[in-house]
Design an enzyme around this catalytic site. Structure first.
Site, mmCIF file in Angstrom:
data_model
loop_
_atom_site.group_PDB
_atom_site.id
_atom_site.type_symbol
_atom_site.label_atom_id
_atom_site.label_comp_id
_atom_site.label_asym_id
_atom_site.label_seq_id
_atom_site.Cartn_x
_atom_site.Cartn_y
_atom_site.Cartn_z
ATOM 1 N N LYS A 2 -9.654 1.569 -1.903
ATOM 2 C CA LYS A 2 -9.806 1.098 -0.526
ATOM 3 C C LYS A 2 -11.160 1.520 0.041
ATOM 4 O O LYS A 2 -11.531 2.699 0.006
ATOM 5 C CB LYS A 2 -8.664 1.672 0.315
ATOM 6 C CG LYS A 2 -8.622 1.212 1.762
ATOM 7 C CD LYS A 2 -7.407 1.842 2.443
ATOM 8 C CE LYS A 2 -7.280 1.460 3.900
ATOM 9 N NZ LYS A 2 -6.118 2.140 4.528
ATOM 10 N N CYS A 62 -5.000 -3.048 3.485
ATOM 11 C CA CYS A 62 -4.646 -2.705 4.860
ATOM 12 C C CYS A 62 -5.827 -2.743 5.830
ATOM 13 O O CYS A 62 -6.250 -3.815 6.259
ATOM 14 C CB CYS A 62 -3.946 -1.341 4.872
ATOM 15 S SG CYS A 62 -2.878 -1.103 6.325
ATOM 16 N N GLU A 110 0.851 -1.188 0.000
ATOM 17 C CA GLU A 110 0.000 0.000 0.000
ATOM 18 C C GLU A 110 0.891 1.243 0.000
ATOM 19 O O GLU A 110 2.002 1.231 0.534
ATOM 20 C CB GLU A 110 -0.871 -0.013 1.265
ATOM 21 C CG GLU A 110 -1.762 1.209 1.436
ATOM 22 C CD GLU A 110 -2.439 1.260 2.804
ATOM 23 O OE1 GLU A 110 -3.483 1.900 2.910
ATOM 24 O OE2 GLU A 110 -1.906 0.645 3.766
#
Length: 480
Positions: A320, A356, A252
């Site tokens: 995300k 994440c 990321e």
């Protein structure tokens, strides 16, 4: 950047039997049959977690290249074509300087699903117990060519079965194992297809169905200097390609680390970064997955994972979904959330995408699995903090178990001496199996973790633990 070799100090050699043509496979050398982009023998060589590799069998056209790439030495049994015991004895002779206490892996060159972590476990158990430790099947069978031996005991056993007039011609490996007392032979259970050899057409077809693509998890540092970052990305992708990877996963926020001006970086560099990723995919013939930031209309950015394959197939951007407004961070202030789940197919395997903080939300992983994902790619820039390392591993294992998928996480390597508050990674990139076992894991330093997916392992996990099919929609709050 160097590849993780999973070495064990107990193991000093691997003897790999690669004995030529197979009549049941039409006279083909089964050790040179292609399995997911590499020959069976090469897959065994790259799984063997040792520096010394002795291949007993014809070197063929690829021998020089395999020897150079894997530090292997090719030798022939004496006399040639005398059978497996003669080949094994030749390998032991080649390792004449080894001490009796050394642990030697005895492997088949036609076992392409062997895993480095499994071979390391065999070696460690053999050293600890001073016993022969072999892969075993659920039916109690022993895989004779998937075992770790104390070298002294191997020499004794070979000497006991050697013919009076010398030699081991036409003697089977069963005769060798018959020399062991009950307490001298220990088995460790095989997982997925790792115990399979390719002696028959049916076995070959089974292995080819089970062999998923090779994934490289590139644990790199994200630099504030975009030039340094791009150079690191180029190096990681090139090394992944050299190691035979079909896909390389970068962390990321590879474009620019957290704690910098994300929008400025997105406006200035995202398009060029995406173009570079596509160029690298085309140049090296593999899929590149990398964390970037793309500008939005509201003055923020999307935390974007770009997926680029050769010729633009696949060509995806995952945004995300869950934003890190936790542990004192406020990601939503500068980052806008995405709202779409994405999957893509590569060499017969379906991959899902998450990023994440998404890992704390099990419903995203089970939703991806219900869309067919057998493995989920998770680029990460994990934040340091008390208990955070333990949380990362716990969450990776839990999400794999929730969805009975492989979870492949690539984190940033933290900058040396970094003491800031922004998330800059803790390392610990990992591959987790579908029942929550950590298969491989890096430390904090930059590195490359190589994972050969075993689709049979995932299928077996889902048959044993059918949580996806057992899922039911729970009543919403207030429903009667």
């Amino acid at each position: 950047m160097s590849s993780e070799q999973h070495e064990t100090t107990a193991t000093v050699a691997a003897i790999i039997l690669a004995g030529g043509a197979s009549s049941r496979l039409g006279g083909t050398d089964k050790t040179r049959l292609p399995i997911a982009g590499a020959s069976a023998l090469e897959r065994v060589l790259r799984a063997a977690p040792v520096g010394r590799r002795i291949v007993v069998g014809p070197s063929g056209e690829d021998g020089d290249a395999l020897a150079a790439r894997h530090g292997a030495r090719f030798v022939l049994e004496d006399p040639p074509r005398s059978g497996p015991l003669a080949a094994l004895a030749r390998g032991v002779t080649e390792f004449s300087e080894g001490s009796d206490g050394a642990i030697v892996l005895v492997l088949g060159g036609d076992m392409p699903m062997l895993r480095p972590e499994t071979l390391a476990a065999l070696s460690a158990a053999s050293a600890e117990r001073s016993a022969v430790v072999a892969l075993g099947g659920a039916d109690g069978t022993v895989q004779f060519l998937g075992a770790a031996w104390p070298l002294g005991r191997l020499r004794e056993a070979l000497g006991a079965v050697e013919r009076e007039d010398g030699g081991w011609a036409d003697l089977s490996l069963r005769r060798l194992y018959a020399q062991l007392g009950e307490e001298e032979l220990v088995t460790l259970p095989a997982t997925g297809a790792e115990g399979a050899d390719i002696d028959t057409p049916d076995a070959l077809a089974q292995v080819r169905r089970a062999a998923g693509p090779r994934i490289a998890l590139a644990q790199i540092e994200a630099f504030e200097d975009i030039g340094a970052t791009l150079e690191s990305v180029r190096g990681a992708v090139a090394e992944a390609a050299e190691e035979g990877a079909h896909l390389v996963l970068l962390p990321e926020a590879t474009l620019t680390p957290f704690g910098t001006d994300l929008r400025a970086a997105a406006l200035a560099h995202h398009e060029d970064f995406a173009k570079l990723v596509q160029e690298l995919a085309d140049e090296h013939g593999l899929v590149v997955v990398a964390g970037s930031f793309s500008p939005t209309d509201d003055g923020r950015v999307h935390n974007t994972v770009i997926v680029r394959g050769p010729g633009g197939d696949p060509h995806l951007d995952y945004r995300k979904i869950h934003l890190f407004d936790a542990f004192g961070a406020d990601e939503s202030r500068t980052v806008a959330p995405g709202d779409e789940l994405l999957t893509f197919d590569l060499h017969g395997t379906r991959f899902g995408l998450a990023t994440c903080y998404d890992v704390r939300f099990p419903e995203q992983f089970t939703a991806l699995a219900r869309r067919g994902a057998q493995a989920i790619l998770l680029p990460v820039a994990w934040k340091e903090g008390p208990g955070k390392r333990e949380q990362l591993q716990l969450l990776l294992r839990a999400r794999a178990l929730d969805a009975t998928t492989a979870v492949l996480a690539a984190d940033q390597a933290p900058p040396e001496g970094y003491s800031g508050t922004a998330a800059r990674g803790i390392g610990r990139s990992a591959a987790v199996g579908p029942l929550g076992a950590v298969r491989q894991e890096l430390g904090r330093e930059p590195g490359l973790l190589l994972v050969d997916l075993d689709l049979e392992e995932i299928e077996a996990a889902r048959a044993a633990l059918p949580v996806l099919s057992h899922h039911v929609e729970l009543p919403r709050d207030g429903a009667t």
